[in-house]
Structures are given as C-alpha cells and as structure tokens.
Write a protein that holds these residues in place. Structure first.
Motif, PDB file in Angstrom:
ATOM      1  N   UNK A 162      12.483   1.100   1.176  1.00  0.00           N
ATOM      2  CA  UNK A 162      13.448   0.657   0.172  1.00  0.00           C
ATOM      3  C   UNK A 162      12.763   0.314  -1.144  1.00  0.00           C
ATOM      4  N   UNK A 163      11.583  -0.323  -1.087  1.00  0.00           N
ATOM      5  CA  UNK A 163      10.855  -0.664  -2.317  1.00  0.00           C
ATOM      6  C   UNK A 163      10.392   0.587  -3.038  1.00  0.00           C
ATOM      7  N   UNK A 164       9.944   1.582  -2.279  1.00  0.00           N
ATOM      8  CA  UNK A 164       9.491   2.833  -2.888  1.00  0.00           C
ATOM      9  C   UNK A 164      10.655   3.580  -3.529  1.00  0.00           C
ATOM     10  N   UNK A 192       5.418   7.489   4.216  1.00  0.00           N
ATOM     11  CA  UNK A 192       5.298   7.703   5.658  1.00  0.00           C
ATOM     12  C   UNK A 192       3.854   7.997   6.066  1.00  0.00           C
ATOM     13  N   UNK A 193       3.138   8.708   5.206  1.00  0.00           N
ATOM     14  CA  UNK A 193       1.735   9.009   5.506  1.00  0.00           C
ATOM     15  C   UNK A 193       0.921   7.726   5.575  1.00  0.00           C
ATOM     16  N   UNK A 194       1.100   6.862   4.576  1.00  0.00           N
ATOM     17  CA  UNK A 194       0.346   5.608   4.545  1.00  0.00           C
ATOM     18  C   UNK A 194       0.715   4.718   5.723  1.00  0.00           C
ATOM     19  N   UNK A 195       2.015   4.552   5.959  1.00  0.00           N
ATOM     20  CA  UNK A 195       2.458   3.688   7.054  1.00  0.00           C
ATOM     21  C   UNK A 195       2.064   4.263   8.411  1.00  0.00           C
ATOM     22  N   UNK A 221       0.830  -1.202   0.000  1.00  0.00           N
ATOM     23  CA  UNK A 221       0.000   0.000   0.000  1.00  0.00           C
ATOM     24  C   UNK A 221       0.868   1.257   0.000  1.00  0.00           C
ATOM     25  N   UNK A 222       1.998   1.208   0.699  1.00  0.00           N
ATOM     26  CA  UNK A 222       2.894   2.358   0.703  1.00  0.00           C
ATOM     27  C   UNK A 222       3.441   2.673  -0.673  1.00  0.00           C
TER      28      UNK A 222
END
Length: 244
Positions: free
Chosen positions: A157-159, A118-121, A71-72
C-alpha cells in the motif's frame, strides 16, 4: 493490409507490465540491490541477536512490519524512474497516438513497482524465516501472522501510494523552473506513512499496536483509490505528452 503491427496491438497491460518490470530492474538496479541487501542485513542481525534470548519470533514479528516495508519502498523506485524518463522523452506521446489508454500506462507502472516490492519482501522475508528456523528450530505462527498481515500489506500500500502520488505530480503538475522531479522526493512520500507506524507503535498501548499497521495500510489503500480517480480525471491524454 500492412504486415507491421501497430504499437497498440502489442501494448496491452500485461505486455507493458513485463516491459516495465525488466526496464525498472535495469534502471533502478542500484535501489533494488541496496534495498534487498540492507533488508537481509537488518533481518539477519536481528534474528541472530534476539535468538540468543529465545525471543526471535516475537521481536522479528514486531520489527518486520515497520522495517521491511521501508526497504520495499526504496527498492521499487525503478518503476517510477521509468515513468518519469518515458514521459520526458515523449514515449507516451508515441503510445497514445496509437490508441494506448492512459489508464493502461498508469496501471503498468504501479504493477511494475509492486513486482519490485515483491522481490525485496520475498528475498528478505524468506531469508529471515530460514534464519529463525535455523536458530530456534521452528517458524513461529506469530512471525508468519505479522509478516503477512502487517508487513506485506503495508509495503504494497505504501509503494502504490508513493508511485501514484508521484505519477500524479509528474502527469498533472505544470513544470516550474528550478523544481526537481518527483523521483528525488518519492522516498519521503513512501516512507512517511511507515515512520508514522514506527513511532505510533512505540507509543500506543500494547493492545492497540496490532491494529496500527493494518489501519495505516487501509488508509493508504483509500488514498490510492482517490489518487486513481484524480489521475483518471486530471490526466487527459495531453498531460502524458512530453513537455520538452
């Protein structure tokens, strides 16, 4: 002396990050809202269901590292959309002509994408922790460890990997007739490593599962550093200029 400041005087990294974050939230609000809503739905359903069996902390701890980063990644697409749009419209041609370095442009986009993650997490992780506490009366240490050691590093890291890979694609590759831009293919690039974690976690022996997500995150960091070197070497100033 002119009273008008040049764009380079107000286009430092911090200023560009703030501008790009605001624009990324606006441009990618559908992705950001959808990712946040789905992450809340998934974590809420899992917490409510597993807390009935008294295994909420354990199950959530194993779900978050593989679910929340997905989702992030989706929620961060607004930053990449800003980069591709600005490049096609010649915005970087204007900035570069006033002395703004291409590395500053690249870093501002990557940092903006990490802010969106960061918002999503933050929303999903905080809400799931509250739900776990409400249902079980405590937030297990196992849950916190899995969230901060696995889910957060993997999502970041994925983002960064997805954003930089697509920026290299957009900035270095020559346009070809009939080929789509990188934004449409970006989720596949970002979610691919997360699917590897999801599949291998289910197949690996129990004593190795805890190392899979951190290992993939470290591998992605290495690839990100390689992409940074590639982008710095290959993205000369002319590559950032509009091709239209």
């Amino acid at each position: 002396m002119s009273d008008t400041a040049s764009p380079s005087e107000g286009a430092g990294l911090g200023a560009l990050v703030r501008i790009n974050v605001r624009r990324a939230v606006t441009v990618g609000r559908i992705y950001l809202g959808m990712a946040t809503a789905l992450s809340l739905l998934v974590t809420g359903l899992v917490v409510v269901e597993t807390s009935r069996t008294g295994a909420a902390g354990t199950v959530i701890g194993s779900v978050l590292p593989s679910e929340l980063p997905i989702f992030g990644v989706v929620g961060s697409l607004g930053a990449l959309m800003v980069f591709v749009s600005d490049k096609s419209k010649g915005v970087y041609e204007y900035l570069i002509s006033y002395g703004v370095d291409t590395s500053v442009i690249s870093a501002s986009i990557v940092l903006a994408s990490l802010v969106l993650v960061s918002i999503v997490l933050g929303v999903a992780g905080g809400a799931s922790a509250i739900l776990v506490y409400v249902r079980t009366g405590a937030v297990p240490a196992y849950y916190l460890r899995e969230f901060f050691v696995n889910a957060v590093p993997l999502a970041f890291s994925a983002t960064a990997f997805m954003t930089l890979a697509c920026m290299v694609w957009a900035a270095i590759a020559s346009p070809r007739a009939g080929m789509n831009g990188p934004v449409g293919f970006a989720p596949t690039i970002g979610i691919g490593p997360l699917l590897v974690v999801l599949v291998t976690s289910g197949l690996a022996p129990p004593d190795l599962r805890m190392w899979i997500a951190p290992g993939v995150a470290l591998a992605l960091v290495g690839i990100v550093l390689l992409l940074i070197a590639l982008l710095s070497r290959g993205s000369v100033r002319e590559r950032f200029l509009s091709t239209l």
